[in-house]
Write a protein that holds these residues in place. Sequence first.
Motif, PDB file in Angstrom:
ATOM      1  N   HIS A 113       0.986  -1.380  -0.095  1.00  0.00           N
ATOM      2  CA  HIS A 113       0.036   0.041   0.097  1.00  0.00           C
ATOM      3  C   HIS A 113       0.736   1.178  -0.270  1.00  0.00           C
ATOM      4  N   ALA A 114       2.234   1.210   0.397  1.00  0.00           N
ATOM      5  CA  ALA A 114       2.932   2.477   0.454  1.00  0.00           C
ATOM      6  C   ALA A 114       4.414   2.116   0.435  1.00  0.00           C
ATOM      7  N   PRO A 115       5.231   2.901   0.614  1.00  0.00           N
ATOM      8  CA  PRO A 115       6.744   2.663   0.646  1.00  0.00           C
ATOM      9  C   PRO A 115       7.072   1.960   1.813  1.00  0.00           C
ATOM     10  N   HIS A 116       6.747   2.516   2.960  1.00  0.00           N
ATOM     11  CA  HIS A 116       6.970   1.942   4.258  1.00  0.00           C
ATOM     12  C   HIS A 116       6.548   0.382   4.278  1.00  0.00           C
ATOM     13  N   ASP A 117       5.088   0.027   3.722  1.00  0.00           N
ATOM     14  CA  ASP A 117       4.574  -1.028   3.449  1.00  0.00           C
ATOM     15  C   ASP A 117       5.639  -2.160   2.858  1.00  0.00           C
ATOM     16  N   LEU A 118       6.226  -1.517   1.651  1.00  0.00           N
ATOM     17  CA  LEU A 118       6.888  -2.423   0.853  1.00  0.00           C
ATOM     18  C   LEU A 118       8.297  -2.795   1.582  1.00  0.00           C
ATOM     19  N   MET A 119       8.887  -1.884   2.500  1.00  0.00           N
ATOM     20  CA  MET A 119      10.271  -1.999   3.033  1.00  0.00           C
ATOM     21  C   MET A 119      10.020  -3.056   3.996  1.00  0.00           C
ATOM     22  N   LEU A 120       8.758  -2.888   4.715  1.00  0.00           N
ATOM     23  CA  LEU A 120       8.589  -3.858   5.542  1.00  0.00           C
ATOM     24  C   LEU A 120       8.362  -5.348   5.291  1.00  0.00           C
ATOM     25  N   ALA A 121       7.738  -5.577   3.944  1.00  0.00           N
ATOM     26  CA  ALA A 121       7.556  -6.742   3.330  1.00  0.00           C
ATOM     27  C   ALA A 121       8.899  -7.283   2.701  1.00  0.00           C
ATOM     28  N   GLN A 122       9.718  -6.574   2.465  1.00  0.00           N
ATOM     29  CA  GLN A 122      11.238  -7.003   2.381  1.00  0.00           C
ATOM     30  C   GLN A 122      11.926  -7.488   3.342  1.00  0.00           C
ATOM     31  N   LEU A 123      11.797  -6.669   4.557  1.00  0.00           N
ATOM     32  CA  LEU A 123      12.355  -6.933   5.740  1.00  0.00           C
ATOM     33  C   LEU A 123      12.045  -8.196   6.327  1.00  0.00           C
ATOM     34  N   VAL A 124      10.770  -8.589   6.276  1.00  0.00           N
ATOM     35  CA  VAL A 124      10.302  -9.999   6.927  1.00  0.00           C
ATOM     36  C   VAL A 124      10.606 -11.265   5.950  1.00  0.00           C
ATOM     37  N   ARG A 125      11.232 -10.810   4.783  1.00  0.00           N
ATOM     38  CA  ARG A 125      11.944 -11.689   4.077  1.00  0.00           C
ATOM     39  C   ARG A 125      13.409 -11.927   4.089  1.00  0.00           C
ATOM     40  N   CYS A 126      13.892 -10.937   5.064  1.00  0.00           N
ATOM     41  CA  CYS A 126      15.435 -11.057   4.910  1.00  0.00           C
ATOM     42  C   CYS A 126      16.048 -12.403   5.854  1.00  0.00           C
ATOM     43  N   GLY A 127      15.231 -12.956   6.520  1.00  0.00           N
ATOM     44  CA  GLY A 127      15.888 -14.191   7.207  1.00  0.00           C
ATOM     45  C   GLY A 127      15.567 -15.369   6.471  1.00  0.00           C
ATOM     46  N   ALA A 128      15.584 -16.463   7.167  1.00  0.00           N
ATOM     47  CA  ALA A 128      15.127 -17.823   6.582  1.00  0.00           C
ATOM     48  C   ALA A 128      13.479 -17.820   6.379  1.00  0.00           C
ATOM     49  N   ASP A 129      13.312 -18.605   5.567  1.00  0.00           N
ATOM     50  CA  ASP A 129      11.767 -18.808   5.267  1.00  0.00           C
ATOM     51  C   ASP A 129      10.752 -18.993   6.407  1.00  0.00           C
ATOM     52  N   GLU A 130      11.477 -19.640   7.437  1.00  0.00           N
ATOM     53  CA  GLU A 130      10.709 -20.085   8.783  1.00  0.00           C
ATOM     54  C   GLU A 130      10.375 -18.671   9.599  1.00  0.00           C
ATOM     55  N   THR A 131      11.035 -17.616   9.153  1.00  0.00           N
ATOM     56  CA  THR A 131      10.958 -16.551   9.932  1.00  0.00           C
ATOM     57  C   THR A 131       9.964 -15.599   9.734  1.00  0.00           C
ATOM     58  N   TYR A 132       9.572 -16.009   8.410  1.00  0.00           N
ATOM     59  CA  TYR A 132       8.678 -14.750   7.941  1.00  0.00           C
ATOM     60  C   TYR A 132       7.423 -14.609   8.452  1.00  0.00           C
ATOM     61  N   HIS A 133       6.475 -15.587   9.023  1.00  0.00           N
ATOM     62  CA  HIS A 133       5.378 -15.423   9.660  1.00  0.00           C
ATOM     63  C   HIS A 133       5.667 -14.833  11.104  1.00  0.00           C
ATOM     64  N   PRO A 134       6.522 -15.363  11.710  1.00  0.00           N
ATOM     65  CA  PRO A 134       6.801 -14.669  12.998  1.00  0.00           C
ATOM     66  C   PRO A 134       7.236 -13.078  13.009  1.00  0.00           C
ATOM     67  N   LEU A 135       8.181 -13.059  11.997  1.00  0.00           N
ATOM     68  CA  LEU A 135       8.223 -11.495  11.991  1.00  0.00           C
ATOM     69  C   LEU A 135       7.223 -10.616  11.483  1.00  0.00           C
ATOM     70  N   SER A 136       6.455 -11.207  10.679  1.00  0.00           N
ATOM     71  CA  SER A 136       5.249 -10.576  10.249  1.00  0.00           C
ATOM     72  C   SER A 136       4.355 -10.038  11.365  1.00  0.00           C
ATOM     73  N   ASP A 137       4.284 -11.426  12.077  1.00  0.00           N
ATOM     74  CA  ASP A 137       3.340 -11.070  13.460  1.00  0.00           C
ATOM     75  C   ASP A 137       3.839 -10.203  14.471  1.00  0.00           C
ATOM     76  N   GLN A 138       5.224  -9.912  14.461  1.00  0.00           N
ATOM     77  CA  GLN A 138       5.705  -9.077  15.410  1.00  0.00           C
ATOM     78  C   GLN A 138       5.438  -7.586  14.782  1.00  0.00           C
ATOM     79  N   VAL A 139       5.502  -7.385  13.451  1.00  0.00           N
ATOM     80  CA  VAL A 139       5.405  -6.051  12.968  1.00  0.00           C
ATOM     81  C   VAL A 139       3.731  -5.588  13.374  1.00  0.00           C
ATOM     82  N   TRP A 140       2.738  -6.610  13.053  1.00  0.00           N
ATOM     83  CA  TRP A 140       1.509  -6.280  13.446  1.00  0.00           C
ATOM     84  C   TRP A 140       1.319  -6.195  14.952  1.00  0.00           C
ATOM     85  N   LYS A 141       1.905  -7.055  15.665  1.00  0.00           N
ATOM     86  CA  LYS A 141       1.639  -6.921  16.991  1.00  0.00           C
ATOM     87  C   LYS A 141       2.153  -5.577  17.939  1.00  0.00           C
TER      88      LYS A 141
END
Length: 250
Positions: A113-141
Amino acid sequence: MTAIRSPFLAALAFPLALALSACGSGAEETGSLEGEAIAEIPAPEGQEWSDVVTVTEADGYLLGNPDAPIKVMEYASLTCPACAAFAQNGADQLKEEYVDTGRVSYELRNQIHAPHDLMLAQLVRCGADETYHPLSDQVWKNLQSVLGPVFERQEQFQQALALPEDQRFVAAAEVAGFYDFFAARGISEDQARSCLADFDAMTAIAENSTRQSNELGVTGTPTFFVNGSKLDTVNTWQALEPVLQRAGAR
């Protein structure tokens, strides 16, 4: 539901529109699903299904049994308050009570939806595949504290986004305080800077968001699909759980 705002253009255009998107309803639900009760499906030995992550061809992150008979897919924005509410009030139950039975898989895809959204979407992909869901949850929480500096420092954030492609998101993340947030969760600053300098990868995320949203008629977030049926009127756990149970997750 947070409305989409021309994802690819909104993610890269200037000046930045920093106001949170309004929440509203989408198209009518395509219909409920019905099915017989499904027996639990054991996970591979030594694992829980919620430990198993598969990156799909659509760049979604599928949690659980890839062959689960009930497939949940969510389009979500990492800056969406309604998505944050689902992460806070339903995602854990979905994973523990349904994904871990092997009956249900849960695929998460980003809508940008916006530049900061895109940045966060890339950052939750920076680790192992298994960290994508936990990192996304941490952003939302922690959504309020994550987004606060972006809104408080709008002028500096826009100035950073005017830099050359390989610098803009790296600089903007420093303004936003994203490095400290992710470093506390296992993504080093060097790792995050390298991810955000990959403009091609970030462009691909944004373009996937636009193309898939257009193809599937996803007009806002969160939007859920169950076995391919779009459930636009379902955007809370209280509404989604009965759909899963009717489909056989009981």
